[in-house]
Design a protein around this motif. Sequence first.
Motif, PDB file in Angstrom:
ATOM      1  N   GLU A 230       0.431  -1.327   0.070  1.00 41.50           N
ATOM      2  CA  GLU A 230      -0.035   0.092   0.087  1.00 41.50           C
ATOM      3  C   GLU A 230       0.879   1.463   0.139  1.00 41.50           C
ATOM      4  O   GLU A 230       0.138   2.441  -0.416  1.00 41.50           O
TER       5      GLU A 230
ATOM      6  N   THR B 173       2.083   1.140  -4.231  1.00 40.32           N
ATOM      7  CA  THR B 173       1.232   1.069  -5.435  1.00 40.32           C
ATOM      8  C   THR B 173       0.757   2.363  -5.824  1.00 40.32           C
ATOM      9  O   THR B 173       0.578   2.464  -7.130  1.00 40.32           O
ATOM     10  N   PRO B 174       0.386   3.461  -5.009  1.00 35.54           N
ATOM     11  CA  PRO B 174      -0.188   4.548  -5.605  1.00 35.54           C
ATOM     12  C   PRO B 174       1.090   5.162  -6.651  1.00 35.54           C
ATOM     13  O   PRO B 174       0.640   5.627  -7.743  1.00 35.54           O
ATOM     14  N   TYR B 175       2.234   5.136  -6.286  1.00 40.35           N
ATOM     15  CA  TYR B 175       3.340   5.829  -6.812  1.00 40.35           C
ATOM     16  C   TYR B 175       3.491   4.852  -8.271  1.00 40.35           C
ATOM     17  O   TYR B 175       3.704   5.225  -9.469  1.00 40.35           O
ATOM     18  N   PHE B 176       3.495   3.400  -8.070  1.00 39.81           N
ATOM     19  CA  PHE B 176       3.704   2.583  -9.370  1.00 39.81           C
ATOM     20  C   PHE B 176       2.545   2.877 -10.194  1.00 39.81           C
ATOM     21  O   PHE B 176       2.630   2.945 -11.544  1.00 39.81           O
ATOM     22  N   ASP B 177       1.192   3.167  -9.802  1.00 39.91           N
ATOM     23  CA  ASP B 177       0.106   3.366 -10.567  1.00 39.91           C
ATOM     24  C   ASP B 177       0.290   4.577 -11.578  1.00 39.91           C
ATOM     25  O   ASP B 177       0.022   4.642 -12.724  1.00 39.91           O
ATOM     26  N   LEU B 178       0.859   5.742 -10.818  1.00 36.32           N
ATOM     27  CA  LEU B 178       1.080   6.929 -11.523  1.00 36.32           C
ATOM     28  C   LEU B 178       2.114   6.616 -12.604  1.00 36.32           C
ATOM     29  O   LEU B 178       2.195   7.211 -13.884  1.00 36.32           O
TER      30      LEU B 178
ATOM     31  N   LYS C 118       2.569   3.610 -14.338  1.00 37.38           N
ATOM     32  CA  LYS C 118       2.002   3.129 -15.375  1.00 37.38           C
ATOM     33  C   LYS C 118       1.013   4.096 -16.135  1.00 37.38           C
ATOM     34  O   LYS C 118       0.839   3.799 -17.448  1.00 37.38           O
ATOM     35  N   ARG C 119       0.224   4.811 -15.392  1.00 31.78           N
ATOM     36  CA  ARG C 119      -0.468   5.848 -16.334  1.00 31.78           C
ATOM     37  C   ARG C 119       0.294   6.829 -17.227  1.00 31.78           C
ATOM     38  O   ARG C 119      -0.293   6.974 -18.239  1.00 31.78           O
TER      39      ARG C 119
END
Length: 305
Positions: A272, A275-280, A282-283
């Motif tokens: 947790e 993942t927020p940074y990884f999601d950015l 990927k976006r």
Amino acid sequence: MTDTPSDQTRDRARPASPTPLTLLGLGAMGTALAEAWLAAGHPLTVWNRTAARTEPLAAKGATVAATAAAAVAANRLVVVCLLDDAPVEEALAGADLTGRDVVNLVTGTPGTARARAAAVTARGARYLDGGIMAVPPMIGVPAAGPYVFYSGSRALFEEHRAALAAPAGTRYVGEDAGFAALHDVALLSAMYGMFAGVAHAFALVRGESVDPLELAPLLSSWLTAMTGSVTATARQLTAGDYTKGVVSNLAMQVAGVPTFLHTAQEQGVSTELLTPYFDLMKRRLAADDRNGAEDLTGVVDLLRA
């Protein structure tokens, strides 16, 4: 404009008649500030809601005011170091601010600082907002590197610069009263991001026969080595070219994300914090294949969207 460390040293060394000042608030930080000003020879008037906290400072030469209004009336330079914005409003409500120089060191938002500046100047005072980049034990100890961001009235800052520099170094960041809080929160936000990464790193090894004390210097030196990326990011943002000077491009780093997630899963550690940074990341890559040649700087633009 900001001050260099040498500017801060000159602040402390500059010979001048110590400026008398008032301090509202004697929590841990307020008390540390008060002791530093007294040690530097500044006549000091103090006020605190809990009067008992004024007694040790009175013994060291401080004048104790019975009310906040009386404390404000005692000196032109008035420093506020209370818990949050509500007590500031209450403390200043009954005071005559005409001709006063108010320096607010309460941690707040840029918007709060701008509103406070407008309210205080409307009552006939000059205003300076401050963001303290130190913890109480660092105050009054130059070798510890404490400093305070200041923004607002430049005339106020220049006139009282020597007095303000007695407890900690000074860094003036602009006439916009909100800039001190903005710089303060920006730096602290980066700090908490680092703390999050450190927490995840220790969690990964927690269940193994890895001594945290042996990992600590490795982790510390690695983080120190990575700080060079801060300036690189700033240069890319300024130039508007996120592909210049890239060492590990976005596409390569996104490709490595599953390794981090699978390792955490194997170790029984939540992702947790990551993942927020990884999601950015990927976006940013998914938005345009050409972004794969960039550094991670494009994440900044996603946060602004």
